[in-house]
Design a protein around this motif. Structure first.
Motif, PDB file in Angstrom:
ATOM      1  N   GLY A 139       0.857  -1.193   0.000  1.00 57.43           N
ATOM      2  CA  GLY A 139       0.000   0.000   0.000  1.00 57.43           C
ATOM      3  C   GLY A 139       0.883   1.228   0.000  1.00 57.43           C
ATOM      4  N   ARG A 140       0.534   2.209  -0.841  1.00 56.39           N
ATOM      5  CA  ARG A 140       1.364   3.420  -0.955  1.00 56.39           C
ATOM      6  C   ARG A 140       0.510   4.675  -0.786  1.00 56.39           C
ATOM      7  NH1 ARG A 140       2.365   3.729  -7.530  1.00 56.39           N
ATOM      8  NH2 ARG A 140       0.285   3.001  -8.085  1.00 56.39           N
ATOM      9  N   SER A 141      -0.564   4.572  -0.003  1.00 57.20           N
ATOM     10  CA  SER A 141      -1.419   5.758   0.140  1.00 57.20           C
ATOM     11  C   SER A 141      -0.690   6.845   0.918  1.00 57.20           C
ATOM     12  CB  SER A 141      -2.726   5.394   0.860  1.00 57.20           C
ATOM     13  OG  SER A 141      -2.484   5.188   2.231  1.00 57.20           O
ATOM     14  N   ASP A 142      -1.183   8.078   0.743  1.00 48.10           N
ATOM     15  CA  ASP A 142      -0.573   9.219   1.437  1.00 48.10           C
ATOM     16  C   ASP A 142      -0.822   9.164   2.939  1.00 48.10           C
ATOM     17  OD1 ASP A 142       0.345  10.211  -0.930  1.00 48.10           O
ATOM     18  OD2 ASP A 142      -1.302  11.621  -1.218  1.00 48.10           O
ATOM     19  N   HIS A 194       2.330  -2.029  -4.371  1.00 44.60           N
ATOM     20  CA  HIS A 194       1.041  -1.381  -4.654  1.00 44.60           C
ATOM     21  C   HIS A 194       0.315  -2.174  -5.729  1.00 44.60           C
ATOM     22  CE1 HIS A 194       3.300   0.177  -8.033  1.00 44.60           C
ATOM     23  NE2 HIS A 194       4.237   0.518  -7.161  1.00 44.60           N
ATOM     24  N   SER A 195      -0.778  -1.614  -6.246  1.00 43.25           N
ATOM     25  CA  SER A 195      -1.608  -2.428  -7.143  1.00 43.25           C
ATOM     26  C   SER A 195      -0.923  -2.724  -8.472  1.00 43.25           C
ATOM     27  CB  SER A 195      -2.954  -1.743  -7.388  1.00 43.25           C
ATOM     28  OG  SER A 195      -2.771  -0.573  -8.147  1.00 43.25           O
ATOM     29  N   ARG A 196       0.097  -1.985  -8.821  1.00 39.24           N
ATOM     30  CA  ARG A 196       0.818  -2.256 -10.076  1.00 39.24           C
ATOM     31  C   ARG A 196       2.046  -3.140  -9.857  1.00 39.24           C
ATOM     32  NH1 ARG A 196      -0.602   1.634 -13.946  1.00 39.24           N
ATOM     33  NH2 ARG A 196      -2.635   2.455 -13.388  1.00 39.24           N
ATOM     34  N   ASP A 256      -1.239  -6.351   9.986  1.00 36.71           N
ATOM     35  CA  ASP A 256      -2.346  -6.080   9.058  1.00 36.71           C
ATOM     36  C   ASP A 256      -3.037  -4.802   9.502  1.00 36.71           C
ATOM     37  OD1 ASP A 256      -4.431  -6.183   7.292  1.00 36.71           O
ATOM     38  OD2 ASP A 256      -5.008  -8.253   7.745  1.00 36.71           O
ATOM     39  N   VAL A 257      -2.811  -3.735   8.748  1.00 34.29           N
ATOM     40  CA  VAL A 257      -3.373  -2.423   9.116  1.00 34.29           C
ATOM     41  C   VAL A 257      -4.826  -2.305   8.663  1.00 34.29           C
ATOM     42  CG1 VAL A 257      -3.159   0.072   8.733  1.00 34.29           C
ATOM     43  CG2 VAL A 257      -1.100  -1.317   8.991  1.00 34.29           C
ATOM     44  N   SER A 258      -5.172  -3.021   7.618  1.00 33.46           N
ATOM     45  CA  SER A 258      -6.469  -2.787   6.979  1.00 33.46           C
ATOM     46  C   SER A 258      -7.651  -3.156   7.874  1.00 33.46           C
ATOM     47  CB  SER A 258      -6.559  -3.548   5.661  1.00 33.46           C
ATOM     48  OG  SER A 258      -5.776  -2.900   4.686  1.00 33.46           O
ATOM     49  N   VAL A 312      -4.328   0.917  18.825  1.00 34.14           N
ATOM     50  CA  VAL A 312      -3.114   1.731  19.035  1.00 34.14           C
ATOM     51  C   VAL A 312      -3.193   3.014  18.194  1.00 34.14           C
ATOM     52  CG1 VAL A 312      -0.610   1.667  19.238  1.00 34.14           C
ATOM     53  CG2 VAL A 312      -1.887  -0.460  19.302  1.00 34.14           C
ATOM     54  N   THR A 313      -3.818   2.913  17.016  1.00 36.71           N
ATOM     55  CA  THR A 313      -3.994   4.100  16.175  1.00 36.71           C
ATOM     56  C   THR A 313      -4.827   5.150  16.907  1.00 36.71           C
ATOM     57  OG1 THR A 313      -3.899   2.769  14.158  1.00 36.71           O
ATOM     58  CG2 THR A 313      -4.908   4.926  13.960  1.00 36.71           C
ATOM     59  N   LEU A 314      -5.885   4.712  17.569  1.00 38.58           N
ATOM     60  CA  LEU A 314      -6.732   5.670  18.293  1.00 38.58           C
ATOM     61  C   LEU A 314      -5.946   6.309  19.437  1.00 38.58           C
ATOM     62  CD1 LEU A 314     -10.012   3.573  18.274  1.00 38.58           C
ATOM     63  CD2 LEU A 314      -9.679   5.794  17.149  1.00 38.58           C
TER      64      LEU A 314
HETATM   65  P1  NAP Z   1      -6.145   3.433  -0.107  1.00 35.86           P
HETATM   66  O1  NAP Z   1      -5.969   4.900  -0.159  1.00 35.86           O
HETATM   67  O2  NAP Z   1      -7.231   2.804  -0.910  1.00 35.86           O
HETATM   68  O3  NAP Z   1      -4.745   2.776  -0.529  1.00 35.86           O
HETATM   69  C1  NAP Z   1      -4.630   1.410  -0.723  1.00 35.86           C
HETATM   70  C2  NAP Z   1      -3.243   1.102  -1.251  1.00 35.86           C
HETATM   71  O4  NAP Z   1      -3.140  -0.308  -1.428  1.00 35.86           O
HETATM   72  C3  NAP Z   1      -2.936   1.747  -2.603  1.00 35.86           C
HETATM   73  O5  NAP Z   1      -1.607   2.183  -2.640  1.00 35.86           O
HETATM   74  C4  NAP Z   1      -3.160   0.603  -3.598  1.00 35.86           C
HETATM   75  O6  NAP Z   1      -2.326   0.673  -4.737  1.00 35.86           O
HETATM   76  C5  NAP Z   1      -2.757  -0.596  -2.765  1.00 35.86           C
HETATM   77  N1  NAP Z   1      -3.449  -1.790  -3.223  1.00 35.86           N
HETATM   78  C6  NAP Z   1      -4.775  -1.950  -3.432  1.00 35.86           C
HETATM   79  N2  NAP Z   1      -5.032  -3.194  -3.884  1.00 35.86           N
HETATM   80  C7  NAP Z   1      -3.838  -3.822  -3.987  1.00 35.86           C
HETATM   81  C8  NAP Z   1      -3.437  -5.106  -4.422  1.00 35.86           C
HETATM   82  N3  NAP Z   1      -4.325  -6.008  -4.864  1.00 35.86           N
HETATM   83  N4  NAP Z   1      -2.124  -5.406  -4.393  1.00 35.86           N
HETATM   84  C9  NAP Z   1      -1.209  -4.524  -3.944  1.00 35.86           C
HETATM   85  N5  NAP Z   1      -1.533  -3.279  -3.530  1.00 35.86           N
HETATM   86  C10 NAP Z   1      -2.820  -2.924  -3.550  1.00 35.86           C
HETATM   87  O7  NAP Z   1      -6.372   2.930   1.391  1.00 35.86           O
HETATM   88  P2  NAP Z   1      -5.822   3.538   2.800  1.00 35.86           P
HETATM   89  O8  NAP Z   1      -6.571   4.771   3.137  1.00 35.86           O
HETATM   90  O9  NAP Z   1      -4.346   3.581   2.780  1.00 35.86           O
HETATM   91  O10 NAP Z   1      -6.348   2.404   3.787  1.00 35.86           O
HETATM   92  C11 NAP Z   1      -5.888   1.077   3.668  1.00 35.86           C
HETATM   93  C12 NAP Z   1      -6.632   0.213   4.659  1.00 35.86           C
HETATM   94  O11 NAP Z   1      -6.292   0.623   5.996  1.00 35.86           O
HETATM   95  C13 NAP Z   1      -8.159   0.277   4.597  1.00 35.86           C
HETATM   96  O12 NAP Z   1      -8.678  -1.014   4.843  1.00 35.86           O
HETATM   97  C14 NAP Z   1      -8.525   1.202   5.757  1.00 35.86           C
HETATM   98  O13 NAP Z   1      -9.817   0.954   6.238  1.00 35.86           O
HETATM   99  C15 NAP Z   1      -7.482   0.794   6.770  1.00 35.86           C
HETATM  100  N6  NAP Z   1      -7.197   1.757   7.852  1.00 35.86           N
HETATM  101  C16 NAP Z   1      -6.849   1.209   9.053  1.00 35.86           C
HETATM  102  C17 NAP Z   1      -6.488   2.040  10.085  1.00 35.86           C
HETATM  103  C18 NAP Z   1      -6.100   1.417  11.397  1.00 35.86           C
HETATM  104  O14 NAP Z   1      -5.859   2.139  12.361  1.00 35.86           O
HETATM  105  N7  NAP Z   1      -5.994   0.108  11.478  1.00 35.86           N
HETATM  106  C19 NAP Z   1      -6.485   3.431   9.942  1.00 35.86           C
HETATM  107  C20 NAP Z   1      -6.823   3.956   8.699  1.00 35.86           C
HETATM  108  C21 NAP Z   1      -7.169   3.098   7.649  1.00 35.86           C
HETATM  109  P3  NAP Z   1      -2.418   1.880  -5.812  1.00 35.86           P
HETATM  110  O15 NAP Z   1      -1.739   3.057  -5.170  1.00 35.86           O
HETATM  111  O16 NAP Z   1      -1.672   1.374  -6.979  1.00 35.86           O
HETATM  112  O17 NAP Z   1      -3.870   2.120  -6.073  1.00 35.86           O
END
Ligand code: NAP
Length: 288
Positions: free
Chosen positions: A165-168, A193-195, A232-234, A269-271
């Motif tokens: 994952g490479r989100s901001d 990331h997805s590519r 696993d952050v997701s 822990v995030t909260l």
């Molecule tokens: P996001 O903006 O959608 O970013 C997802 C990233 O994962 C993107 O870089 C995407 O690649 C990559 N990705 C998606 N599908 C993929 C695949 N099949 N293979 C490899 N890489 C892939 O999401 P986010 O805001 O970063 O959030 C990610 C997750 O964390 C979500 O489930 C969210 O609910 C969770 N979250 C958890 C917490 C916590 O405290 N635990 C806090 C905030 C968010 P591309 O850049 O190429 O599109």
């Protein structure tokens, strides 16, 4: 080999305690730390994430403001709201919940955030500070992953870490934090990331795999080497209202030396890290 469960609550609890004590002192001195959240979504999962932030703030004595905009409202309304909160002296910290609706740019939001209130580290100045290793705020999720690894004595210096994952908001700041030439850093970091082609080739060679892709089932045990630490952050909402991560827990746990549960791993822990950042903003202990 037994697999250690990296539970978040035992890590979060002492942080909550320290923050609550600090907030109590601040309130006695006449300062009321206040977080404003901004939500531009009617998705129940996003609403739930915002509500959890408010509940956590209430638990430690932090006041909150809950700003909500219709997802089809003009982007300009969101931008104005973010600017207004930056100018409001009674608000110490501003958190904009993502994802934003199509047509609303995160770039538009980040430039309008007041940097000293930007607890999720989106403003370009704060991004630069984080990359330089001189942050005012470490984003809560990044801080949470590092706190978990440290609390469970997972060695990071020299470790081969794969961040998926490479989100901001998660992937990029976390990768940068793990690179710092400081405590909790000095990892060799690969960001996928997805590519990325052949994700398994990267995860198999990692000492630590951190997933933040928002893709349930993305990583299973066949993609891991025995002994890997898996974070696993997701937090992906299932149709039945439950939450799952990106990792297939059972098969990954057979290979991992340690693994976070979802829920109950990174989330708590995030909260805790978020309320810590709110106090930091309220006390302006921003270094310089
Ligand atoms: P996001 O903006 O959608 O970013 C997802 C990233 O994962 C993107 O870089 C995407 O690649 C990559 N990705 C998606 N599908 C993929 C695949 N099949 N293979 C490899 N890489 C892939 O999401 P986010 O805001 O970063 O959030 C990610 C997750 O964390 C979500 O489930 C969210 O609910 C969770 N979250 C958890 C917490 C916590 O405290 N635990 C806090 C905030 C968010 P591309 O850049 O190429 O599109």
């Amino acid at each position: 080999m037994s697999t250690e469960l990296l539970r978040g609550e035992p890590v979060a609890a002492p942080i909550h305690e320290r923050v609550a004590e600090r907030v109590q002192t601040l309130r006695e001195e006449g300062t009321m730390p206040t977080l404003a959240t901004v939500l531009m979504s009617d998705d129940s999962a996003d609403e739930c994430f915002v509500e959890l932030k408010h509940e956590t703030c209430a638990d430690v004595g932090i006041a909150t403001r809950d700003v909500r905009l219709e997802p089809d409202a003009p982007a300009e309304r969101l931008y104005r709201e973010v600017e207004r909160l930056g100018e409001t002296s009674a608000v110490d910290a501003v958190f904009v919940q993502v994802p934003l609706p199509d047509g609303v740019s995160l770039t538009g939001v980040r430039r309008r955030l007041e940097p000293t209130k930007d607890v999720d580290c989106l403003h370009p100045e704060n991004v630069g500070r984080l990359v330089a290793g001189e942050p005012w705020f470490v984003p809560a999720t990044t801080a949470a992953v590092c706190r978990l690894l440290s609390a469970y004595d997972v060695p990071v210096p020299g470790a081969d870490v794969v961040v998926v994952g490479r989100s901001d908001v998660i992937g990029k700041p976390l990768a940068n934090r793990l690179l710092w030439d400081q405590s909790g850093g000095n990892a060799t970091v690969t960001v996928c990331h997805s590519r990325t082609t052949g994700l398994a080739a990267y995860t198999r060679r990692a000492d630590i795999v951190v997933t933040a892709a928002g893709a349930p089932g993305l990583v299973d045990g066949s993609m891991l080497t025995r002994g890997t630490v898996v974070v696993d952050v997701s937090a992906n909402r299932r149709p039945d209202g439950g939450v799952v991560g990106d990792v297939v827990f059972e098969s990954a746990a057979e290979k991992a030396s340690a693994i976070t549960p979802v829920p109950g791993g990174v989330g708590p822990v995030t909260l805790a890290a978020l309320v810590e950042n709110v106090v930091r903003a309220a006390t302006r202990c921003n270094g310089d």
